[in-house]
Scaffold this active site. Structure first.
Site, mmCIF file in Angstrom:
data_model
loop_
_atom_site.group_PDB
_atom_site.id
_atom_site.type_symbol
_atom_site.label_atom_id
_atom_site.label_comp_id
_atom_site.label_asym_id
_atom_site.label_seq_id
_atom_site.Cartn_x
_atom_site.Cartn_y
_atom_site.Cartn_z
ATOM 1 N N ALA A 1 0.846 -1.192 0.000
ATOM 2 C CA ALA A 1 0.000 0.000 0.000
ATOM 3 C C ALA A 1 0.879 1.239 0.000
ATOM 4 O O ALA A 1 2.089 1.150 0.142
ATOM 5 C CB ALA A 1 -0.926 -0.003 1.216
ATOM 6 N N SER A 2 0.241 2.401 -0.171
ATOM 7 C CA SER A 2 0.977 3.664 -0.156
ATOM 8 C C SER A 2 0.022 4.814 -0.404
ATOM 9 O O SER A 2 -1.079 4.617 -0.931
ATOM 10 C CB SER A 2 2.081 3.708 -1.232
ATOM 11 O OG SER A 2 3.050 2.723 -1.014
ATOM 12 N N ASN A 3 0.471 6.031 -0.070
ATOM 13 C CA ASN A 3 -0.199 7.268 -0.460
ATOM 14 C C ASN A 3 0.787 8.134 -1.237
ATOM 15 O O ASN A 3 1.991 8.113 -0.957
ATOM 16 C CB ASN A 3 -0.643 8.077 0.760
ATOM 17 C CG ASN A 3 -1.599 7.328 1.656
ATOM 18 O OD1 ASN A 3 -2.558 6.736 1.196
ATOM 19 N ND2 ASN A 3 -1.330 7.358 2.959
#
Length: 817
Positions: free
Chosen positions: A238-240
């Site tokens: 995941a990541s932003n």
């Protein structure tokens, strides 16, 4: 010839070292600035690799050696066959023996050898070869000079498994990186794939093989089928990322927030570095540990980050089997290729035995019995499955990640994405000094437009493709073989870049692992194949929080001055710990609580009156000193879905159990689904059960997060702000709950290398970073815990980019001659 390493100055204090005392050298320089960040300067790419290999071995020799043991297929030899580990990158829990056979299969096939010797662009170009060769020399140089028995890290000091590395080791590690979201996410299901004879296990064979797609679809949508899907825990990748353009920037130049999420527990994967060949190459950012190039970072005028794409990186093929190892293609039997393999396995008495296993491959790829943790696939005649991973067939990403260090703006970056077409599994989000931004999901993926995916769908694919977006192709048809399908000039069966989603914007783009659809709230991307992701569907709460943070800033309603982004407020926004679900549900939940004389829970009536004011007064954040944060978390976890044995919660809600009051509407993707449906009996049940749970633990209802969510480092408890992404936290810490204490201890996954980059008139970008788990995994290193404490206190530090600043801020200098 290298004549030795000369350490000219070394200190770990806060004062800068006078650069005039350090002198100059024509050798490879490793200048360390604050928090141990190495700035490596060399005359060529071999020298860059040499400096990187030496520095990364100084800081992380044990973690690196463990990686190399893994890709050699030797975990069973040194750590025992029955132990499990978190696979680097995707954090899938994998048994040592199964992982070893997975890698032994690729070794037997000669896959990596063929790719490393292939001409570019599919093989490494001259600079990539030089960089990796230098890394090998630098790693081995450090190990030879230090000696295994004198390693500073007690974790592997004197360990037999710490060995010099060779060219094939590094390329095997690079190959595994390319497959993190593909075949490597199914390493256990490939390495353990053997046929089941006799009565088939439950799974897709829970139905008669003669079932049609409609019947199978009904089963998958039934409570039993949905439970099987709902319990699936996909790889934790995941990541932003937010890129701000000139119209949303206070300065008119671009800004970037990069917030990748990787493993904390045993799998720390990012390593911060600055690489420079004077006049030719300059880049700063995070590398994948043990691979000497920057994957997330900044050049002088362009910064970028990556987020894991929602698209599936693998394609299963459903096979009709004549017998256990023969399958039909176009009505003709075709034999699988048998690969007899051996693995050395350590026994409890210290002896080593040989374990034999025969794995099988098909024209589509290896046989598989578990795909990315999804236990719906079996190998039991007359049914079986094989797995195709198009990212197992190239090294183009090596060339991409080196060339990106020369990119000056987002238009050039888009051309690099198109021309190299090597990114394996990640969206790209970028901003440049001119104030333009780019979002792109231009990655290596199967070329399966919807019509082709449907036409080539197997019985199982006809159900799974609309449900999950996972195409399962019909292996009985040769025309459905990806290798026989149209693709790019670089690789057959791969979707061309011009058919994939991207956009340039002057306001902003963002991504938080949902599909490309709402990379900009006001400019949806639509009309792309389903394999790339969903459109016009509910966004995960973390995406909605990220878009809300952007919209609130531009409307001037987030409590910060002005209505544009700048470097400082972007840092504040990143660590503000706003809780999207809390902002949506808190008031309704508190009011409902106050209306009840008691709540009916699993154990009967419960007095919940003391919980009501705690909920009402909670500030809807996951800051360390926010009373009510844990109480709300536990209630929301009950309402969002089932709790599975490992303590995490599922990504899917079973139909009919949604606690939201308003369903999703495509014209209101931020606000829907929304509200709390207090008439659902689950709300009262969750409220009562959580209050009872706190009482049983002897825990105050208003316990601050500081006391219950932390990481342990060298006996020190370091509290951590943030929380689980599925509750709508943008700043995430995913950590399992200990049911005996109620504490959340030692994250598995979450914020790791976080960076904010801005550009000014000086030509030297400002780069503020925090590596949450530290630059070094050596518990004796000064860089093991320093940044974790900084994260606790929401602190960042600026990494120098330009030469004069690096020299002024140098804490130590090592010169390799």
């Amino acid at each position: 010839m290298l004549l030795g390493s000369l350490v000219l100055a070394a200190c770990h204090g806060s004062a800068d070292v006078d650069s005039s005392a350090l002198g100059e050298s024509s050798g490879v320089e490793i200048r360390r600035t604050a928090h141990g960040v190495p700035h490596i300067r060399a005359n060529d790419f071999y020298g860059l690799g040499l400096g990187y290999g030496y520095a990364v071995a100084e800081d992380n020799i044990c973690r690196l050696a463990d990686f190399y043991v893994t890709v050699r297929g030797e975990r069973s030899r040194f750590f025992g066959p029955d132990e499990s580990f978190l696979f680097p990158g995707n954090l899938m829990e994998t048994k040592n023996l199964d992982s070893d056979f997975f890698f032994k299969l690729y070794q037997a096939q000669g896959t990596v050898e063929a790719l490393m010797n292939a001409p570019p662009p599919n093989g490494p170009d001259a600079e990539a070869r030089a960089l990796l060769a230098g890394h090998i020399a630098g790693y081995n140089r450090y190990l030879s000079e230090t000696g295994v028995d004198q390693l500073p890290d007690p974790t592997c000091r004197g360990a037999e498994w710490v060995q010099p590395i060779s060219e094939i080791d590094v390329y095997r590690m690079a190959h595994a990186l390319g497959m993190f979201a593909g075949a490597a996410a199914s390493a256990g299901g490939i390495g353990a794939a053997v046929p089941t004879l006799g009565e088939p296990p439950l799974g897709l064979l829970g139905l008669d093989i003669g079932s049609d797609a409609e019947e199978l679809g009904r089963w998958l949508r039934s409570p039993e089928g949905l439970r099987a899907l709902g319990e699936w825990q996909p790889p934790q990748m995941a990541s932003n990322a937010i890129a701000v353009g000139r119209e949303a920037s206070a300065s008119g130049s671009g800004l970037l927030l990069g917030n990748p999420h990787q493993g904390w527990k045993d799998a720390a994967l990012f390593y911060q570095v600055d690489l420079e060949v004077p006049g030719r190459y300059k880049v700063s950012g995070a590398s994948f540990l043990g691979l000497p190039f920057v994957v997330i970072g900044s050049t002088a005028s362009m910064a970028w980050s990556h987020t894991t794409s929602s698209a599936f990186r693998f394609v299963p093929y459903q096979l009709t089997l004549v017998d256990a190892t023969t399958y039909l293609v176009d009505g003709q039997p075709e034999a699988m290729k048998a690969w007899p393999l051996t693995v050395d396995a350590l026994q409890e008495n210290g002896s080593v035995v040989t374990v034999n296993r025969t794995l099988h491959t098909t024209r589509y790829g290896p046989m598989v019995t578990n795909i990315a943790g999804l236990n719906l696939f079996v190998w039991a005649p007359p049914l079986g499955f094989a797995l195709k991973d198009v990212n197992a067939e190239h090294f183009r990403f090596l060339n991409h990640f080196i060339e990106i260090g020369r990119v000056g703006n987002v238009r050039d970056l888009k051309r690099l994405l198109d021309d190299t077409h090597g990114i394996p599994w990640a969206n790209t989000v970028a901003a440049d000094a001119d104030g333009e931004t780019l979002y792109a999901d231009i990655t290596v993926i199967a070329n399966l437009p919807d019509q082709r995916a449907i036409q080539c769908s197997s019985v199982s694919g006809a159900a799974l493709f609309p449900l999950l977006g996972l195409p399962v192709l019909d292996g009985t048809r040769s025309d459905c073989d990806l290798d026989a399908m149209p693709g790019t000039d670089l690789q057959a069966g791969v979707m061309p870049p011009e058919e994939m989603p991207f956009q340039f914007r002057n306001d902003y783009v963002m991504n938080s692992n949902d599909s490309y659809w709402l990379s900009n709230l006001n400019a949806p991307l639509e009309g792309f194949p389903r394999i790339l992701g969903e459109e016009n569907t509910e966004r995960r709460l973390r995406t909605r929080m990220g878009l809300t943070l952007i919209e609130d800033r531009l409307a001037g309603r987030d409590g910060l001055p002005g209505d544009r982004f700048d470097h400082e407020n972007l840092k504040q926004i990143m660590f503000n710990s706003r809780h999207f679900l809390g902002e949506m549900w808190r008031d309704g939940l508190a009011a409902y609580c106050s209306s009840l004389p008691f709540a009916l829970g699993s154990s009967g009536p419960t007095d919940v009156s003391e919980a009501c004011p705690v909920l009402a007064n909670w500030d809807a954040t996951n800051n360390l000193d926010s009373p009510g944060a844990l109480l709300f978390r536990r209630i929301s976890e009950q309402l969002l879905g089932q709790t599975v044995p490992n303590g995490t919660t599922t990504q899917m809600r079973l139909p009919g159990t949604s606690a939201f009051l308003r369903p999703f509407r495509r014209d209101d993707p931020l606000g829907t689904p929304g509200g709390l449906n207090v008439l659902r009996p689950e709300v009262q049940l969750a409220l009562a059960d959580v209050v009872d749970e706190f009482a049983e633990l002897g825990m105050p209802l208003d316990v601050p997060l500081r006391e219950v969510q932390y990481v342990e480092r060298n006996g020190e408890r370091i509290p951590l702000h943030g929380g689980p992404d599925r509750s709508g936290l943008f700043s995430i810490i995913n950590v399992d709950r200990d049911p005996e204490t109620g504490h959340y201890v030692n994250p598995r996954h979450g914020n790791t290398f976080t960076q904010v980059v801005s550009f000014g008139a000086s030509g030297c970008p400002r780069i503020s970073t925090n590596m949450t788990y530290g630059q070094s995994q050596n518990p004796q290193s000064p860089w093991f815990v320093d940044q974790t404490r900084m994260y606790r206190d929401k602190q960042w530090f600026d990494v120098p980019f330009c030469r004069s600043d690096i020299e002024r801020q140098t804490r130590s200098l090592t010169v390799l001659r």
